[in-house]
Design a protein around this motif. Structure first.
Motif, PDB file in Angstrom:
ATOM      1  N   THR A 181       6.006  31.952   1.084  1.00  0.00           N
ATOM      2  CA  THR A 181       5.563  30.577   1.363  1.00  0.00           C
ATOM      3  C   THR A 181       5.913  29.645   0.214  1.00  0.00           C
ATOM      4  O   THR A 181       6.430  28.537   0.423  1.00  0.00           O
ATOM      5  CB  THR A 181       4.041  30.553   1.619  1.00  0.00           C
ATOM      6  OG1 THR A 181       3.726  31.440   2.690  1.00  0.00           O
ATOM      7  CG2 THR A 181       3.581  29.146   1.953  1.00  0.00           C
ATOM      8  N   GLN A 182       5.673  30.100  -1.017  1.00  0.00           N
ATOM      9  CA  GLN A 182       5.992  29.269  -2.177  1.00  0.00           C
ATOM     10  C   GLN A 182       7.494  29.040  -2.306  1.00  0.00           C
ATOM     11  O   GLN A 182       7.940  27.931  -2.610  1.00  0.00           O
ATOM     12  CB  GLN A 182       5.440  29.930  -3.447  1.00  0.00           C
ATOM     13  CG  GLN A 182       3.922  29.996  -3.495  1.00  0.00           C
ATOM     14  CD  GLN A 182       3.426  30.836  -4.660  1.00  0.00           C
ATOM     15  OE1 GLN A 182       4.024  31.853  -4.998  1.00  0.00           O
ATOM     16  NE2 GLN A 182       2.328  30.417  -5.266  1.00  0.00           N
ATOM     17  N   SER A 184       9.701  29.113   0.114  1.00  0.00           N
ATOM     18  CA  SER A 184      10.168  28.247   1.209  1.00  0.00           C
ATOM     19  C   SER A 184       9.886  26.781   0.911  1.00  0.00           C
ATOM     20  O   SER A 184      10.698  25.900   1.235  1.00  0.00           O
ATOM     21  CB  SER A 184       9.508  28.668   2.516  1.00  0.00           C
ATOM     22  OG  SER A 184       8.094  28.520   2.443  1.00  0.00           O
TER      23      SER A 184
END
Length: 326
Positions: A181-182, A184
């Motif tokens: 997530t980070q 992306s």
């Protein structure tokens, strides 16, 4: 003991002569005052003291390098499994869209992945060298090449001669464990801040603790993918699939390109982190062994210096005794 007693007896015998007659140079050397003796002893002990301090410093450095090796080993075990699992994300995209490193485009963006800390061998210098080579390879009158730098070490090297070409610089990425997530979000920020036809990600692929492979992955923009497909270029197995639903081919390619970039970035960051820790382990192990070799040489020097000092003192005692008895 017998020699010391003889020296004392000779000193008492010569005491009356010392008050009325001048003392010759030979006798003066045997009757040095205690203050002069202490100064000479201090001069003799200077060399051994310096060697002793050096040995202490080398021992402390060896303790630090051994501790850093153990820390790097623990971090490597934590990130190695994640890096190996992340390879399954970008490999399907390579099979689908290909990895056209030799494609000729006008706007190139070289993304250099490096570390924020040093003491890890030459992995950062290798990434910088490859990034500069990619920039020169894709330079031309109608072409433009920009840098996106991840990590403090690559920034410190590229800012010297390519400051005007740096479009974006990000540091302290590995301060906390990264997840997809980070990464992306980071990839989305890069896509919003740069214009590109091809993104060329330069990183070190982890192979083993003592070996890493400099790697370049290429992510093309949707427009270039369509152009290469129409021109009959090699783009993997994309043309063998049919697009269903309401989305057009351009929209599908846009989504695939962004997803491919985030997956490649996630793998690149983890692979480079593995290579960094492996290189740091190797560097600290070499430093510990070098410190041990240096400590052995210093110990030998210290013993020789100490033995020479003892031998000199014995020679002076014997010479004084011989002068008194003669």
């Amino acid at each position: 003991m017998a020699m010391a007693a003889a020296i004392r007896r000779e000193g008492k015998r010569l005491a009356p002569l010392m008050s009325s007659q001048p003392i010759n140079n030979t006798l003066r050397s045997t009757l040095i005052s205690p203050l002069e003796q202490s100064s000479i002893g201090g001069a003799r002990s200077i060399s051994t003291q310096i060697v002793r301090n050096r040995m202490k410093s080398v021992k402390n450095i060896q303790k630090i390098t051994k501790a850093m090796k153990m820390v790097a080993a623990s971090k490597l075990r934590a990130v190695q499994t994640r890096a190996e699992n992340s390879r399954g994300l970008w490999q399907p995209f390579t099979a689908l869209l290909g990895d056209a490193i030799g494609v000729d485009v006008k706007k190139n963006v070289v993304i250099t992945v490096s570390s924020d800390k040093g003491l890890c061998g030459g992995i950062n210098s290798t990434s910088v060298k490859i990034s500069r080579a990619m920039s020169k390879l894709n330079s031309g009158p109608d072409k433009e090449t920009k840098y996106v730098i991840l990590g403090e070490k690559a920034k410190a090297q590229l800012i010297r001669d390519s400051k005007k070409d740096i479009a974006l610089s990000l540091t302290e990425l590995q301060k906390n464990p990264l997840n997809y997530t980070q990464v992306s979000v980071l990839a989305d920020d890069i896509l919003k801040n740069v214009e590109y036809d091809a993104l060329r990600i330069v990183f070190n692929k982890f192979h083993s603790v003592v070996q890493f492979i400099p790697t370049v992955s290429t992510v093309l923009s949707p427009e270039i993918v369509e152009r290469e497909a129409e021109a009959g270029g090699t783009l993997g197995e994309l043309d063998s699939y049919e697009i269903e639903g309401g989305e057009t081919k351009s929209e599908v390619l846009q989504n695939l390109s962004e997803f491919q970039f985030s997956c490649v970035m996630f793998n690149a960051v983890l692979e480079n982190a593995c290579s960094e820790q492996g290189a740091r382990m190797s560097a600290m192990d070499s430093s510990s062994r070098n410190a041990g070799d240096m400590l052995d040489r210093l110990t030998l020097t210290y013993n020789r210096t100490r033995q020479a000092s003892i031998t000199t003192e014995l020679i002076e005692i014997i010479s004084g005794a011989s002068a008194l008895t003669g």
